[in-house]
Write a protein that holds these residues in place. Structure first.
Motif, PDB file in Angstrom:
ATOM      1  N   PRO B 234       0.796  -1.223   0.000  1.00 37.37           N
ATOM      2  CA  PRO B 234       0.000   0.000   0.000  1.00 37.37           C
ATOM      3  C   PRO B 234       0.832   1.279   0.000  1.00 37.37           C
ATOM      4  CG  PRO B 234      -0.804  -1.552   1.652  1.00 37.37           C
ATOM      5  CD  PRO B 234       0.426  -2.139   1.077  1.00 37.37           C
ATOM      6  N   ARG B 235       1.950   1.273   0.706  1.00 32.05           N
ATOM      7  CA  ARG B 235       2.754   2.504   0.752  1.00 32.05           C
ATOM      8  C   ARG B 235       3.379   2.808  -0.600  1.00 32.05           C
ATOM      9  NH1 ARG B 235       6.971   2.633   5.410  1.00 32.05           N
ATOM     10  NH2 ARG B 235       7.507   4.575   4.385  1.00 32.05           N
ATOM     11  N   LEU B 236       3.789   1.759  -1.293  1.00 28.07           N
ATOM     12  CA  LEU B 236       4.369   1.973  -2.626  1.00 28.07           C
ATOM     13  C   LEU B 236       3.298   2.504  -3.582  1.00 28.07           C
ATOM     14  CD1 LEU B 236       6.708   1.780  -4.635  1.00 28.07           C
ATOM     15  CD2 LEU B 236       6.215  -0.634  -4.916  1.00 28.07           C
ATOM     16  N   LEU B 237       2.092   1.979  -3.457  1.00 27.30           N
ATOM     17  CA  LEU B 237       0.995   2.435  -4.326  1.00 27.30           C
ATOM     18  C   LEU B 237       0.743   3.927  -4.157  1.00 27.30           C
ATOM     19  CD1 LEU B 237      -1.554  -0.493  -3.851  1.00 27.30           C
ATOM     20  CD2 LEU B 237      -0.331   0.066  -5.962  1.00 27.30           C
ATOM     21  N   ARG B 238       0.993   4.416  -2.958  1.00 22.27           N
ATOM     22  CA  ARG B 238       0.697   5.830  -2.681  1.00 22.27           C
ATOM     23  C   ARG B 238       1.952   6.698  -2.724  1.00 22.27           C
ATOM     24  NH1 ARG B 238      -2.655   2.469  -0.337  1.00 22.27           N
ATOM     25  NH2 ARG B 238      -4.857   2.979  -0.071  1.00 22.27           N
ATOM     26  N   SER B 239       3.042   6.124  -3.248  1.00 28.55           N
ATOM     27  CA  SER B 239       4.291   6.897  -3.269  1.00 28.55           C
ATOM     28  C   SER B 239       4.613   7.352  -4.693  1.00 28.55           C
ATOM     29  CB  SER B 239       5.447   6.040  -2.757  1.00 28.55           C
ATOM     30  OG  SER B 239       5.830   5.119  -3.764  1.00 28.55           O
ATOM     31  N   ARG B 240       5.577   8.241  -4.782  1.00 29.66           N
ATOM     32  CA  ARG B 240       5.971   8.726  -6.115  1.00 29.66           C
ATOM     33  C   ARG B 240       6.711   7.649  -6.912  1.00 29.66           C
ATOM     34  NH1 ARG B 240      10.507  10.900  -3.228  1.00 29.66           N
ATOM     35  NH2 ARG B 240      12.461  10.431  -4.313  1.00 29.66           N
ATOM     36  N   PHE B 241       7.151   6.623  -6.190  1.00 28.42           N
ATOM     37  CA  PHE B 241       7.921   5.567  -6.859  1.00 28.42           C
ATOM     38  C   PHE B 241       7.043   4.657  -7.724  1.00 28.42           C
ATOM     39  CE2 PHE B 241      10.147   6.554  -2.854  1.00 28.42           C
ATOM     40  CZ  PHE B 241      11.284   7.127  -3.404  1.00 28.42           C
ATOM     41  N   LEU B 242       5.742   4.837  -7.613  1.00 21.80           N
ATOM     42  CA  LEU B 242       4.846   3.975  -8.399  1.00 21.80           C
ATOM     43  C   LEU B 242       5.066   4.151  -9.899  1.00 21.80           C
ATOM     44  CD1 LEU B 242       2.494   1.931  -8.164  1.00 21.80           C
ATOM     45  CD2 LEU B 242       0.928   3.855  -8.407  1.00 21.80           C
ATOM     46  N   LYS B 243       5.573   5.326 -10.268  1.00 24.54           N
ATOM     47  CA  LYS B 243       5.750   5.553 -11.712  1.00 24.54           C
ATOM     48  C   LYS B 243       6.848   4.670 -12.307  1.00 24.54           C
ATOM     49  CE  LYS B 243       8.614   9.777 -11.286  1.00 24.54           C
ATOM     50  NZ  LYS B 243       8.346  10.279  -9.928  1.00 24.54           N
ATOM     51  N   ILE B 260      -7.044  -1.032  -6.333  1.00 23.22           N
ATOM     52  CA  ILE B 260      -8.193  -0.203  -6.726  1.00 23.22           C
ATOM     53  C   ILE B 260      -8.539   0.786  -5.609  1.00 23.22           C
ATOM     54  CG2 ILE B 260     -10.678  -0.313  -7.205  1.00 23.22           C
ATOM     55  CD1 ILE B 260      -9.900  -2.983  -8.762  1.00 23.22           C
ATOM     56  N   HIS B 261      -8.454   0.332  -4.380  1.00 18.74           N
ATOM     57  CA  HIS B 261      -8.733   1.243  -3.266  1.00 18.74           C
ATOM     58  C   HIS B 261      -7.711   2.368  -3.189  1.00 18.74           C
ATOM     59  CE1 HIS B 261     -11.189  -2.150  -1.326  1.00 18.74           C
ATOM     60  NE2 HIS B 261     -11.998  -1.224  -1.777  1.00 18.74           N
ATOM     61  N   ALA B 262      -6.519   2.105  -3.679  1.00 19.00           N
ATOM     62  CA  ALA B 262      -5.463   3.120  -3.588  1.00 19.00           C
ATOM     63  C   ALA B 262      -5.531   4.137  -4.721  1.00 19.00           C
ATOM     64  CB  ALA B 262      -4.096   2.440  -3.583  1.00 19.00           C
ATOM     65  N   ILE B 263      -6.284   3.829  -5.765  1.00 19.73           N
ATOM     66  CA  ILE B 263      -6.277   4.712  -6.948  1.00 19.73           C
ATOM     67  C   ILE B 263      -6.556   6.182  -6.596  1.00 19.73           C
ATOM     68  CG2 ILE B 263      -7.474   5.245  -9.135  1.00 19.73           C
ATOM     69  CD1 ILE B 263      -7.495   2.278  -9.747  1.00 19.73           C
ATOM     70  N   PRO B 264      -7.583   6.471  -5.793  1.00 18.31           N
ATOM     71  CA  PRO B 264      -7.834   7.898  -5.517  1.00 18.31           C
ATOM     72  C   PRO B 264      -6.686   8.585  -4.781  1.00 18.31           C
ATOM     73  CG  PRO B 264      -9.672   6.515  -4.793  1.00 18.31           C
ATOM     74  CD  PRO B 264      -8.554   5.603  -5.141  1.00 18.31           C
ATOM     75  N   GLU B 265      -5.848   7.791  -4.117  1.00 16.69           N
ATOM     76  CA  GLU B 265      -4.765   8.394  -3.323  1.00 16.69           C
ATOM     77  C   GLU B 265      -3.412   8.303  -4.016  1.00 16.69           C
ATOM     78  OE1 GLU B 265      -5.069   6.475   0.539  1.00 16.69           O
ATOM     79  OE2 GLU B 265      -7.237   6.422   0.197  1.00 16.69           O
ATOM     80  N   MET B 266      -3.419   7.860  -5.243  1.00 11.48           N
ATOM     81  CA  MET B 266      -2.129   7.718  -5.935  1.00 11.48           C
ATOM     82  C   MET B 266      -1.583   9.080  -6.337  1.00 11.48           C
ATOM     83  SD  MET B 266      -2.565   4.369  -8.344  1.00 11.48           S
ATOM     84  CE  MET B 266      -2.793   2.742  -7.625  1.00 11.48           C
ATOM     85  N   LYS B 267      -0.314   9.303  -6.000  1.00 13.77           N
ATOM     86  CA  LYS B 267       0.338  10.553  -6.402  1.00 13.77           C
ATOM     87  C   LYS B 267       0.776  10.479  -7.861  1.00 13.77           C
ATOM     88  CE  LYS B 267       2.353  11.713  -1.900  1.00 13.77           C
ATOM     89  NZ  LYS B 267       2.073  10.439  -1.194  1.00 13.77           N
ATOM     90  N   GLU B 268       1.078   9.282  -8.287  1.00  8.75           N
ATOM     91  CA  GLU B 268       1.579   9.072  -9.649  1.00  8.75           C
ATOM     92  C   GLU B 268       0.834   7.900 -10.270  1.00  8.75           C
ATOM     93  OE1 GLU B 268       4.018  10.521 -11.390  1.00  8.75           O
ATOM     94  OE2 GLU B 268       5.125  11.706  -9.910  1.00  8.75           O
ATOM     95  N   ASP B 269       0.700   7.948 -11.591  1.00  9.61           N
ATOM     96  CA  ASP B 269       0.181   6.771 -12.282  1.00  9.61           C
ATOM     97  C   ASP B 269       1.287   5.726 -12.351  1.00  9.61           C
ATOM     98  OD1 ASP B 269      -2.312   7.810 -12.826  1.00  9.61           O
ATOM     99  OD2 ASP B 269      -1.664   8.741 -14.699  1.00  9.61           O
ATOM    100  N   PRO B 270       0.897   4.450 -12.359  1.00 13.20           N
ATOM    101  CA  PRO B 270       1.943   3.440 -12.599  1.00 13.20           C
ATOM    102  C   PRO B 270       2.480   3.576 -14.026  1.00 13.20           C
ATOM    103  CG  PRO B 270      -0.237   2.435 -12.599  1.00 13.20           C
ATOM    104  CD  PRO B 270      -0.426   3.860 -12.198  1.00 13.20           C
TER     105      PRO B 270
END
Lengths: 376, 544
Positions: B234-243, B260-270
């Motif tokens: 979850p932390r990676l999903l919400r971090s800038r490193f997801l890109k 899917i639950h993390a999508i609204p809180e994502m800082k970056e798209d994968p």
């Protein structure tokens, strides 16, 4: 290595001028072949600007085939330039029956066609002739286009020029492109000899295009019947120019962005960065890797020179209002325009494209870091 | 054999085992390190009783016998405890007193490794060390007509594109009309391929992510890593490193609740979404995370109960044909991120790959195709799937690329090839060969395991116990007693090392070919091989 020379002049010049320039650069080429492209013709062709001119080399049998086909389509000969040859060709030059330069009247049936459609059909006829000639080797067709003449032959450029006695026939042109080498990367074949021509566009290249195969495959799969041949890796340059202009409707300064895109850091701060990134991505298979110096000519008469992104080939542009020359080496320039201001000579570097427009007033150097003159 | 042992069909002697422990009594200090570290308990403390008979030389002295006891290492011979040759015992032995040795003859264990009617399953890769990619040479060396470049001095642009690249005319038209442009990522052509989330230990996973982040942010190399199936922390999903991450979805949909639950809180798209339909190592088989590795953390991220085996079926429940998978999955995944993220399928190399590709070319949302060849590695599969199923990557990729060229789509749908890249250590040469055959980039997993974390597996059936969570190096285990052996920081360092080395080797290949401005995708005239039929098949030069 190839040596290139191109000149654009208000006063029509003899092609021998260009061959003399090549001869001045003879230490840089092996004298294995010559290719000549002439546009905006003077002499006997000056009065028949709109008539398509067929340039090529034919055997007697090939000429019969040509005449039968042209009659069949409805082309009538308007003017013919006969090149009479001495009995023995120079050493290394094959014996040919006929070097043909012949202007035609359009068929009656074409009279009501739009200019664009007429020109499209000219390409079809040229390709048909080329295909017919390839089976028996009796026809080699270089161009079939209004106000354009092309000659190619194996042998030393100046010797071949004298052998064909180009001066005597009074053929002159305001734009001349000449190249002094036969293709050596693949089998010797006149179709592989520069300059290359397609629907009003012409280019010649010094160097070898190491990205040839992916570029060729991309062009071949565009579904345009003019993208054929590829006996030389340099032929793709004229196709890319044609594709960019005809299909993508982009200005000349985009050419360099297609073949040698900017690196990302430079592109990011470019005023047209979005457009350039789009071009870099969608035209990725048209990126060349050189080493190449390309000299080209557009249908409007603009002459240009561009280098690969590592600038590994020589190239210089100089002249004065009314006459400008593009040359591989400065000695070629000196031969044809000795009285120019040499301090104003330009050697286009890896980001540059030097161009002289049809008005022949000045050399314009556009850098890839400049804003695009126009977007599609 | 013990004194009261009986001989049954599956009784094996040490000579029948593929790996035999060589132990030197003189050097051994009986410290017990080897028996403690052995992941499969193949060795144990042995107590050896010895009777010695002394016969005197004279008539007066009577013969006598005495008993002595000594302690040492005993190798167990039952199929369940057969040595796997990992050599952890050698690694920990302070005196170099112990090492496994391969049986020179043919082992008999292979006939008895299906106890209880269960065919052998294992991790690892195909037990065949030969590889076609290693035989391909780069023959178009720039000499005098086009000078070679200097790998150290010239700048090289080797980045590739992942995403649907529009044909130039369409691209300009879309731009003019402000239409939708498919997302395209400019990435490094060597992608860390998908390895199931949960198959790798937390330290391995963290090390890979740190290495990738360092390469991107410090070295300016846009390296991407695929999560494999099973979700993402979850932390990676919400971090800038997801890109830097390619999220993988497969038929089990494991971990996708969390994503899917993390999508609204994502800082970056994968970076992209990879839909896995198949793996080269076990084609036609689904994914599998065995119960050994499904601990509390993995279960939570995957959204499943603890300690149950998690197979992904070989078919998605919602898909019965390629049309459906393209129409539904790609569309759904694209919609989840507002059509800002490239979505592409990954399939096992197969003789039907072309059918998949042809379908993708007609789908405007398909962002590419990843093809995984038979030499790929996996964390868990039946031995028969690994050794006997699958299609080599070279001809499969080449067929796909040539087909794209034929229809003029070679710049539009990037092909990513995997399966055996760097099989014998020649990562850059293998990758360059595939790129010149038409791949826009390559995916590699096994090499990363070996180079970045010291995976002990080989194509000679060494170790290969990734499936049961006992990875002796702590790479493929969820047992903290094991994975603490692996330092995440050191893994990250090795990831950076191997990428920088790869980059230099790639330049050392490209420079003599005179290529530096763009990755030479499809530059088949540069390739040669000394086998006529192979050359014909791949459309490259036959050179002897």
């Amino acid at each position: 290595m190839c040596r290139l020379f191109a000149v654009t002049s208000d006063t029509p010049l003899s092609p021998m001028k260009a061959l003399e320039a090549l001869d001045a650069m003879r230490e840089g080429h092996d004298g294995s072949g010559v290719g000549l492209f002439m546009r905006d013709l003077g002499g006997p062709f000056a009065t028949i600007k709109g008539a398509p001119i067929l340039s090529g080399i034919f055997t007697d049998a090939g000429l019969k085939k040509l005449d039968a086909l042209m009659m069949d389509i409805g082309f009538m000969t308007k003017y013919r330039m006969g090149i009479r040859l001495p009995d023995t060709p120079p050493e290394g030059t094959p014996s040919r029956d006929i070097y043909l330069i012949r202007a035609y009247d359009y068929p009656r049936a074409w009279e009501n066609l739009a200019e664009e459609e007429k020109l499209r059909r000219l390409l079809k006829v040229r390709l048909q002739l080329r295909e017919m000639g390839e089976t028996d080797g009796d026809m080699i067709v270089f161009s079939f286009w209004p106000d354009v003449v092309m000659i190619k032959e194996i042998g030393d450029p100046l010797t071949v020029g004298r052998y064909l006695d180009l001066d005597r026939h009074g053929i002159t042109a305001r734009v001349i492109m000449a190249q002094g080498r036969q293709n050596t990367n693949y089998a010797i074949n006149l179709y592989a000899c520069h300059p290359f021509f397609l629907e009003g566009f012409a280019t010649m290249t010094n160097g070898e295009n190491t990205a040839f195969i992916p570029v060729k495959e991309f062009l071949e799969s565009r579904g345009f019947d003019g993208y054929i041949g590829f006996q030389s890796d340099s032929e793709v340059f004229v196709h890319i120019l044609h594709y960019m202009s005809r299909f993508l409707d982009l200005p000349l300064d985009a050419y360099k962005h297609i073949i040698t895109p900017l690196n990302d850091a430079t592109m990011d701060i470019h005023p047209n960065s979005r457009m350039l990134r789009l071009l870099k991505q969608s035209c990725r298979r048209l990126i060349i890797d050189g080493p190449n110096c390309i000299i080209g000519n557009l249908p409007d008469g603009t002459l240009f020179m561009a280098q690969d992104s590592k600038k590994l080939r020589p190239g210089i542009v100089g002249g004065k209002p009314g006459i400008w020359a593009f040359s591989s080496e400065v000695c070629g320039l000196d031969t044809v325009i000795p009285d120019r201001d040499k301090s104003k000579d330009v050697q286009p570097m890896h980001l540059d494209m030097a161009m002289v427009g049809p008005d022949r007033k000045e050399v314009r150097v556009c850098r890839q870091t400049d804003r695009l003159s126009r977007q599609a | 054999m013990s004194a009261n042992g009986q001989i049954i069909p599956s009784s094996l002697s040490i000579s029948d085992l593929p790996w035999q422990i060589r132990w030197d009594q003189d050097k051994c200090t009986l410290c017990g390190s080897c028996t403690a570290v052995c992941p499969v308990n193949a060795i144990e403390l042995g107590v050896f009783r010895k009777r010695e008979i002394k016969a005197g030389t004279g008539f007066a002295e009577k013969p006598s016998s005495s008993q002595t006891v000594r302690y040492g290492i005993r190798q167990r011979t039952s199929p369940a405890y057969a040595c796997v040759g990992c050599a952890m015992c050698s690694l920990v032995c302070p005196n170099d007193a112990i090492a496994p040795a391969r049986n020179d003859g043919s082992d008999r264990l292979r006939y008895h490794i299906n106890q209880g009617g269960q065919p052998r399953s294992r991790g690892g890769r195909r037990n065949d060390s030969s590889g076609l990619l290693d035989q391909i040479k780069f023959i178009r060396i720039s000499m005098l007509t086009d000078p070679a470049l200097d790998a150290g001095r010239h700048t090289f642009d080797v980045n590739t594109l992942l995403g649907r690249v529009l044909e130039p005319r369409d691209a300009l038209k879309h731009q003019r009309e402000h239409g939708w442009m498919p997302p395209v990522r400019e990435i490094y052509p060597l992608v860390i391929g998908g390895m199931s989330f949960g198959a790798l230990s937390p330290t391995m996973w963290e090390g890979l992510q740190m290495g990738v982040a360092y390469l991107n942010e410090e070295m300016g190399m846009p390296v991407r890593i695929c999560t494999g199936e099973g979700g993402c922390p979850p932390r990676l999903l919400r971090s800038r490193f997801l890109k830097y991450v390619i999220l993988q979805i497969a038929s089990g949909y494991f971990g996708w609740d969390e994503i899917i639950h993390a999508i609204p809180e994502m800082k970056e798209d994968p970076c992209a979404i990879e839909i896995k339909y198949g793996q080269g190592a076990k084609p036609g088989d689904g994914g599998l995370l065995m119960w050994h590795k499904v601990n509390k953390l993995i279960a939570a991220i995957r959204g499943v109960p603890e300690r149950v085996s998690l197979p992904s079926p070989p078919t998605h429940q919602t898909q019965y044909s390629i049309e459906e998978s393209v129409a539904k999955m790609i569309q759904s995944m694209s919609m989840a991120w507002g059509f800002r993220v490239p979505v592409y399928p990954k399939i096992s190399a197969t003789s039907t790959s072309l059918a998949v590709l042809n379908n993708l070319t007609r789908n405007p949302y398909a962002a590419g195709l990843a093809i995984d060849g038979e030499d790929g590695g996996t964390g868990a599969a039946y031995n028969v799937s690994m050794n006997h199923m699958g299609h080599p990557i070279a001809s499969n990729l080449r067929d796909c690329y040539v087909n794209l060229v034929k229809v003029g789509k070679q710049n539009e749908i990037p092909l990513f090839a995997g399966g055996g890249v760097g099989k014998n250590g020649n990562l850059a040469a293998n990758a360059a060969a595939l790129i010149m055959m038409g791949a826009s980039g390559v995916q590699t997993g096994k090499y990363i395991m070996q180079a970045a974390a010291g995976c002990l597996g080989s194509e000679q059936d060494r170790c290969n116990i990734c499936n049961i969570g006992l990875c002796p190096k702590g790479i493929a285990s969820q047992d903290p007693r094991i994975y603490r052996r692996l330092d995440a920081e050191k893994v990250a360092e090795r990831v950076v090392d191997l990428y920088l080395a790869f980059d230099m080797e790639l330049r050392k290949i490209l420079a003599p070919l005179g290529r530096s401005t763009s990755l030479p995708i499809g530059m088949s005239d540069a390739l040669g091989i000394n086998d006529y039929h192979t050359a014909e098949r791949l459309g490259i030069r036959y050179v002897v």
